[in-house]
Design a protein around this motif. Structure first.
Motif, PDB file in Angstrom:
ATOM      1  N   GLY A  64       0.832  -1.191   0.000  1.00 23.00           N
ATOM      2  CA  GLY A  64       0.000   0.000   0.000  1.00 23.00           C
ATOM      3  C   GLY A  64       0.870   1.246   0.000  1.00 23.00           C
ATOM      4  N   ARG A  65       0.337   2.361  -0.491  1.00 22.38           N
ATOM      5  CA  ARG A  65       1.131   3.579  -0.631  1.00 22.38           C
ATOM      6  C   ARG A  65       1.545   4.130   0.722  1.00 22.38           C
ATOM      7  NH1 ARG A  65       1.238   4.105  -5.832  1.00 22.38           N
ATOM      8  NH2 ARG A  65      -0.617   4.105  -7.144  1.00 22.38           N
ATOM      9  N   ARG A  66       0.651   4.127   1.700  1.00 21.91           N
ATOM     10  CA  ARG A  66       0.977   4.687   3.011  1.00 21.91           C
ATOM     11  C   ARG A  66       2.171   3.971   3.621  1.00 21.91           C
ATOM     12  NH1 ARG A  66      -0.507   3.317   8.360  1.00 21.91           N
ATOM     13  NH2 ARG A  66      -0.660   5.115   9.775  1.00 21.91           N
ATOM     14  N   ARG A  67       2.156   2.661   3.618  1.00 23.85           N
ATOM     15  CA  ARG A  67       3.252   1.897   4.211  1.00 23.85           C
ATOM     16  C   ARG A  67       4.543   2.085   3.424  1.00 23.85           C
ATOM     17  NH1 ARG A  67       0.045  -3.804   5.409  1.00 23.85           N
ATOM     18  NH2 ARG A  67      -1.380  -2.974   6.996  1.00 23.85           N
ATOM     19  N   THR A  68       4.427   2.188   2.098  1.00 30.24           N
ATOM     20  CA  THR A  68       5.619   2.396   1.282  1.00 30.24           C
ATOM     21  C   THR A  68       6.254   3.745   1.585  1.00 30.24           C
ATOM     22  OG1 THR A  68       4.687   1.032  -0.494  1.00 30.24           O
ATOM     23  CG2 THR A  68       6.498   2.521  -1.080  1.00 30.24           C
ATOM     24  N   ILE A  69       5.439   4.800   1.653  1.00 31.43           N
ATOM     25  CA  ILE A  69       5.961   6.136   1.954  1.00 31.43           C
ATOM     26  C   ILE A  69       6.642   6.147   3.313  1.00 31.43           C
ATOM     27  CG2 ILE A  69       5.254   8.502   2.509  1.00 31.43           C
ATOM     28  CD1 ILE A  69       3.074   8.178   0.344  1.00 31.43           C
ATOM     29  N   LEU A  70       5.999   5.579   4.312  1.00 28.35           N
ATOM     30  CA  LEU A  70       6.568   5.584   5.664  1.00 28.35           C
ATOM     31  C   LEU A  70       7.827   4.727   5.736  1.00 28.35           C
ATOM     32  CD1 LEU A  70       3.264   5.383   7.732  1.00 28.35           C
ATOM     33  CD2 LEU A  70       4.771   7.363   7.447  1.00 28.35           C
ATOM     34  N   ALA A  71       7.827   3.576   5.054  1.00 28.01           N
ATOM     35  CA  ALA A  71       9.020   2.726   5.044  1.00 28.01           C
ATOM     36  C   ALA A  71      10.195   3.448   4.396  1.00 28.01           C
ATOM     37  CB  ALA A  71       8.727   1.416   4.318  1.00 28.01           C
ATOM     38  N   CYS A  72       9.936   4.153   3.288  1.00 25.89           N
ATOM     39  CA  CYS A  72      10.999   4.897   2.613  1.00 25.89           C
ATOM     40  C   CYS A  72      11.510   6.039   3.492  1.00 25.89           C
ATOM     41  CB  CYS A  72      10.492   5.451   1.284  1.00 25.89           C
ATOM     42  SG  CYS A  72      10.225   4.209   0.001  1.00 25.89           S
ATOM     43  N   ALA A  73      10.590   6.758   4.146  1.00 23.97           N
ATOM     44  CA  ALA A  73      10.989   7.879   4.998  1.00 23.97           C
ATOM     45  C   ALA A  73      11.830   7.406   6.180  1.00 23.97           C
ATOM     46  CB  ALA A  73       9.752   8.626   5.488  1.00 23.97           C
ATOM     47  N   ILE A  74      11.430   6.314   6.804  1.00 24.69           N
ATOM     48  CA  ILE A  74      12.192   5.778   7.934  1.00 24.69           C
ATOM     49  C   ILE A  74      13.577   5.317   7.466  1.00 24.69           C
ATOM     50  CG2 ILE A  74      12.305   3.893   9.615  1.00 24.69           C
ATOM     51  CD1 ILE A  74       9.232   4.076   9.777  1.00 24.69           C
ATOM     52  N   THR A  75      13.618   4.675   6.298  1.00 25.25           N
ATOM     53  CA  THR A  75      14.890   4.166   5.775  1.00 25.25           C
ATOM     54  C   THR A  75      15.874   5.296   5.526  1.00 25.25           C
ATOM     55  OG1 THR A  75      13.828   2.247   4.755  1.00 25.25           O
ATOM     56  CG2 THR A  75      15.986   2.888   3.899  1.00 25.25           C
ATOM     57  N   PHE A  76      15.450   6.335   4.776  1.00 26.04           N
ATOM     58  CA  PHE A  76      16.439   7.371   4.462  1.00 26.04           C
ATOM     59  C   PHE A  76      16.784   8.211   5.691  1.00 26.04           C
ATOM     60  CE2 PHE A  76      12.731  10.113   2.989  1.00 26.04           C
ATOM     61  CZ  PHE A  76      12.966  11.210   3.808  1.00 26.04           C
ATOM     62  N   SER A  77      15.864   8.349   6.632  1.00 23.79           N
ATOM     63  CA  SER A  77      16.168   9.117   7.846  1.00 23.79           C
ATOM     64  C   SER A  77      17.180   8.378   8.716  1.00 23.79           C
ATOM     65  CB  SER A  77      14.888   9.392   8.632  1.00 23.79           C
ATOM     66  OG  SER A  77      13.986  10.179   7.889  1.00 23.79           O
ATOM     67  N   VAL A  78      16.934   7.091   8.963  1.00 27.39           N
ATOM     68  CA  VAL A  78      17.812   6.311   9.839  1.00 27.39           C
ATOM     69  C   VAL A  78      19.219   6.234   9.263  1.00 27.39           C
ATOM     70  CG1 VAL A  78      18.265   3.994  10.730  1.00 27.39           C
ATOM     71  CG2 VAL A  78      15.975   4.984  10.923  1.00 27.39           C
ATOM     72  N   PHE A  79      19.326   5.938   7.972  1.00 24.81           N
ATOM     73  CA  PHE A  79      20.657   5.743   7.401  1.00 24.81           C
ATOM     74  C   PHE A  79      21.370   7.065   7.124  1.00 24.81           C
ATOM     75  CE2 PHE A  79      19.057   1.493   6.975  1.00 24.81           C
ATOM     76  CZ  PHE A  79      20.190   0.719   7.163  1.00 24.81           C
ATOM     77  N   THR A  80      20.628   8.158   6.991  1.00 25.93           N
ATOM     78  CA  THR A  80      21.281   9.463   6.937  1.00 25.93           C
ATOM     79  C   THR A  80      21.868   9.808   8.301  1.00 25.93           C
ATOM     80  OG1 THR A  80      19.833  10.257   5.161  1.00 25.93           O
ATOM     81  CG2 THR A  80      20.933  11.927   6.500  1.00 25.93           C
ATOM     82  N   ILE A  81      21.134   9.541   9.369  1.00 24.67           N
ATOM     83  CA  ILE A  81      21.656   9.759  10.720  1.00 24.67           C
ATOM     84  C   ILE A  81      22.907   8.913  10.949  1.00 24.67           C
ATOM     85  CG2 ILE A  81      21.151   9.437  13.181  1.00 24.67           C
ATOM     86  CD1 ILE A  81      18.195  10.029  12.477  1.00 24.67           C
ATOM     87  N   LEU A  82      22.895   7.670  10.495  1.00 26.98           N
ATOM     88  CA  LEU A  82      24.043   6.787  10.692  1.00 26.98           C
ATOM     89  C   LEU A  82      25.297   7.308   9.992  1.00 26.98           C
ATOM     90  CD1 LEU A  82      22.400   3.246  10.397  1.00 26.98           C
ATOM     91  CD2 LEU A  82      23.296   4.352  12.459  1.00 26.98           C
ATOM     92  N   CYS A  83      25.114   8.093   8.910  1.00 31.77           N
ATOM     93  CA  CYS A  83      26.272   8.656   8.209  1.00 31.77           C
ATOM     94  C   CYS A  83      27.124   9.508   9.141  1.00 31.77           C
ATOM     95  CB  CYS A  83      25.810   9.495   7.014  1.00 31.77           C
ATOM     96  SG  CYS A  83      25.193   8.541   5.612  1.00 31.77           S
ATOM     97  N   ALA A  84      26.503  10.122  10.149  1.00 29.43           N
ATOM     98  CA  ALA A  84      27.244  10.961  11.087  1.00 29.43           C
ATOM     99  C   ALA A  84      28.233  10.153  11.913  1.00 29.43           C
ATOM    100  CB  ALA A  84      26.281  11.706  12.009  1.00 29.43           C
ATOM    101  N   PHE A  85      28.011   8.851  12.015  1.00 34.48           N
ATOM    102  CA  PHE A  85      28.858   7.999  12.857  1.00 34.48           C
ATOM    103  C   PHE A  85      29.711   7.032  12.034  1.00 34.48           C
ATOM    104  CE2 PHE A  85      24.876   9.043  15.050  1.00 34.48           C
ATOM    105  CZ  PHE A  85      25.368   9.701  16.166  1.00 34.48           C
ATOM    106  N   ALA A  86      29.761   7.243  10.724  1.00 33.06           N
ATOM    107  CA  ALA A  86      30.514   6.331   9.860  1.00 33.06           C
ATOM    108  C   ALA A  86      31.996   6.376  10.195  1.00 33.06           C
ATOM    109  CB  ALA A  86      30.290   6.686   8.401  1.00 33.06           C
ATOM    110  N   PRO A  87      32.655   5.197  10.379  1.00 32.95           N
ATOM    111  CA  PRO A  87      34.077   5.185  10.724  1.00 32.95           C
ATOM    112  C   PRO A  87      35.004   5.244   9.511  1.00 32.95           C
ATOM    113  CG  PRO A  87      33.205   2.967  10.805  1.00 32.95           C
ATOM    114  CD  PRO A  87      32.046   3.864  10.459  1.00 32.95           C
TER     115      PRO A  87
END
Length: 410
Positions: A64-87
């Motif tokens: 469904g579109r709602r779940r896809t949008i939220l899954a994409c938003a969570i994915t790019f937010s979490v992994f963008t935050i992780l970039c700050a801690f990349a070794p």
């Protein structure tokens, strides 16, 4: 619509933020990055975006579109935050790759949901508004970076994504309507049944890459590739290029801000022009304008004029992208529209992937910032030429669900 637009703004921020920290990644880490290495790392997000765009439709069918949008938003937010801690650079690139999958899947999914929710007469205006979120996010990245990078360091720029995760995503859970996957499949099944009942309606890529659509489909895809090469190449490498010309980081980021302000203006101006004169014809003018503006930077204009030129380049490059998307949406009948958009944007992402690599190679081998302006300017000019070919083939008009408009009628 507001929630979807806010997510697209953060999509644009998370994509363009890499351009604001390039020099810091070279000078303030022990990763040993060169300009060529920056090009490889920078291309990772665009590779992810290509994957995300290709699979967003299938994911929307399954979840469904709602779940896809939220899954994409969570994915790019979490992994963008992780970039700050990349070794290391490789871990950083891997995080950008996964974040790119979310970035690439969000925009088409959010646009599709909003298109389903608004009346037909508002659809073009709302689509333009949604597309404006990308350069607005890029503008915020430049504005925030001017004070934040010197004060808090480059990792702080990626932590800004936490705002999307803790504020906007919860709003999405609360307010985005649910689109049931079973209902989507039922509608598509009905459409497929209708298409199969008519011998003229061959859906999917089999219908797209055959007459009378074959040549125009190739031209639209190549024009999208050239446009995205110029737009994302500039968005990613402009600060680094201006620093190589002797400007400090703050000045380099204000140049990036000018480009993105121009892109926001381009979303509005080209929407008006497309409605009045046609998307393809307006796209020719916008792309040619961008090409001339970028090549004008080779003549070392005064600083105030550089700001103006970059705004014009933003109008032309991002405006052309918006116009091509509008042209594809208008040109094909309904049963091919989704496939046509996926085809054009999927091939176009190759331009976004290769732009950071080409720019990194040119700078790393001593060709200077001028070579970047030449490469991106030629790409914009090529986009204009490809759209002229589309018009010459009689495909500059609009089509309906009855089929493509005949060349004589256009």
């Amino acid at each position: 619509m507001l929630v979807c637009w806010l997510l697209v703004v953060f999509d644009g921020y998370d994509l363009i933020v890499f351009g604001t920290v390039q020099s810091s990644l070279v000078n303030d880490t022990d990763w040993g990055l060169t300009d060529a290495g920056l090009g490889v790392v920078g291309s990772m997000a665009f590779v992810g975006m290509m994957i995300g765009a290709l699979f967003a439709g299938r994911l929307a069918d399954a979840l469904g579109r709602r779940r896809t949008i939220l899954a994409c938003a969570i994915t790019f937010s979490v992994f963008t935050i992780l970039c700050a801690f990349a070794p290391s650079a490789w871990v950083f690139g891997a995080f950008r790759l996964v974040a790119g999958i979310g970035l690439g899947g969000l925009v088409p999914s959010a646009n599709a949901m909003v298109a389903e929710l608004v009346p037909d007469r508002w659809r073009s205006s709302i689509a333009t508004l949604m597309m404006s979120g990308v350069p607005i996010g890029g503008s915020l990245a430049a504005l925030i970076g001017i004070p934040m990078i010197p004060a808090l360091g480059w990792p702080s720029m990626f932590l800004v994504a936490a705002i999307a995760l803790v504020v906007v995503v919860p709003l999405g859970f609360a307010y985005l309507p649910e689109t049931l996957a079973s209902e989507d499949r039922a509608r598509k099944g009905a459409a497929a049944g209708t298409a199969s009942a008519s011998p003229e309606r061959v859906g999917g890529y089999a219908g797209l890459l055959r007459q009378p659509y074959l040549l125009v489909s190739i031209m639209f895809a190549l024009a999208t590739l050239a446009t995205l090469f110029a737009w994302y190449g500039l968005g990613t490498w402009l600060p680094r290029a201006m620093e190589s010309l002797g400007y400090n980081l703050g000045s380099a980021l204000t140049f990036s801000l000018s480009l993105n302000i121009g892109a926001v203006m381009g979303s509005i101006v080209t929407a008006w022009a497309g409605d009045r004169y046609g998307a393809v014809k307006s796209g020719v003018v916008a792309a040619a304008l961008a090409g001339v503006a970028l090549l004008a930077l080779l003549f070392s204009p005064p600083v105030w004029l550089v700001y103006v030129i970059l705004m014009v380049a933003g109008v032309g490059t991002h405006g052309t992208q918006c116009l091509i998307i509008a042209a594809v949406s208008n040109h094909y009948p309904g049963y091919l529209r989704g496939t046509a958009l996926g085809w054009a944007l999927g091939v176009g992402r190759l331009g976004a992937v290769t732009a950071p690599l080409v720019a990194g190679f040119l700078l790393n081998n001593g060709y200077g910032a001028g070579s970047l302006f030449v490469a991106f300017g030629i790409a914009a000019g090529l986009a204009a030429i490809l759209q002229v070919i589309i018009i010459a083939q009689g495909h500059g008009g609009r089509s309906t669900d009855r089929g493509v408009q005949a060349p004589a009628a256009s």
